[in-house]
Design an enzyme around this catalytic site. Sequence first.
Site, PDB file in Angstrom:
ATOM      1  CB  CYS A 300      27.167  86.101  99.027  1.00  9.99           C
ATOM      2  SG  CYS A 300      26.557  85.167  97.607  1.00  9.99           S
ATOM      3  NE  ARG A 396      17.976  86.706  96.996  1.00  9.41           N
ATOM      4  CZ  ARG A 396      19.212  86.938  96.592  1.00  9.41           C
ATOM      5  NH1 ARG A 396      20.123  85.978  96.689  1.00  9.41           N
ATOM      6  NH2 ARG A 396      19.554  88.119  96.107  1.00  9.41           N
TER       7      ARG A 396
END
Length: 481
Positions: A300, A396
């Site tokens: 991430c 998302r």
Amino acid sequence: MRILQRALTFEDVLMVPRKSSVLPKDVSLKSRLTKNIRLNIPFISAAMDTVTEHKTAIAMARLGGIGIVHKNMDIQTQVKEITKVKKSESGVINDPIFIHAHRTLADAKVITDNYKISGVPVVDDKGLLIGILTNRDVRFETDLSKKVGDVMTKMPLVTAHVGISLDEASDLMHKHKIEKLPIVDKDNVLKGLITIKDIQKRIEYPEANKDDFGRLRVGAAIGVGQLDRAEMLVKAGVDALVLDSAHGHSANILHTLEEIKKSLVVDVIVGNVVTKEATSDLISAGADAIKVGIGPGSICTTRIVAGVGMPQVSAIDNCVEVASKFDIPVIADGGIRYSGDVAKALALGASSVMIGSLLAGTEESPGDFMIYQGRQYKSYRGMGSIGAMTKGSSDRYFQEGVASEKLVPEGIEGRVPYRGKVSDMIFQLVGGVRSSMGYQGAKNILELYQNAEFVEITSAGLKESHVHGVDITKEAPNYYG
């Protein structure tokens, strides 16, 4: 400039050992996924397209945890993934797959191959049991255009009544040397099926996480506004939905959560968040568990690209402070590199941890297998990577409908070392947590949370904690350097 707090992550802290009479082998790792769903071990496989589909989910549930099937697929495919988990084993299969006598062997082969089963009951148009088609019936058949009714084992068959116990069924199957036992009512209508495979699996996996019907538990991820997907998944028997977003404290997430709780009877896990306010708002909207973590995952880049997030130890601590007042479980999602990190998360008050990278390298994960410089790897990517976003996870990150060349990724694509089976990885993680609880004198996870004390360490302390001053000549299965 407003600095709210000093924020810490797993490598910034250590737990202080306590006087103990507790042995690691004696501790209980039972916990909760949501306020209504139990776990036998506090581990969840992440809803990522290189981590969890049905194979990973089955493996996790058999070990006592649960897998969350990702949503980077159409609704029908995701429903099939859930169905494969729910059909993989059962105490009593209450809605068994069946076939009609007029269908062909080719039709039967499609069914048995699709559901990985070795036989199927045969019924007439009224649902009456008239036979069973097994591997033994078709093993030497070469003409797949033959009718099932011409090849099947016909009545009378050994059957059992509705309500038979698994122990009684096991005795009956051993007595008659059969592998499948159809369950019928007084009119001979097919009502269920018990297989010897399921009875054997009950012995092999005593800690398996199962629902009230003896089926393995499984969760599924959904996005904002996907009420139709949620409804189909609930019909398929999903145990919990994960309303998945990079920013769970948003108006769209809150609205979708409220709509789901109004229209469906299902537990909903919501995330991801890192603050007390977000936790409070999600619980008020009906969340059955809170998923914590913005940017801790190895793949991430949200904290770098957006400059937003919070180190995971402080994030867990914030959310647990609020959630514990309402008896709502917290899931620590991301940043787990070692079993010690799991123990720290549980000691902070998390009820379970969600794992991505450590499971991405397993045999069961859906990622691609590869060999690089003579070593085995599997592909692993963030759901905020370009590749994953183009497959369906752009919502998302609030970029749904954006052309691929205009996407702003918050994750990368990479590879992780191949680590064998899910069971091997979970064995090491469970062992590490048990060891930690022994050091803490904690017989269960609640005692670990209530009694654990932390110290903040320096960079020198972290360096001292890791292997130092030596070259590793034989790698350990639970230490990655």
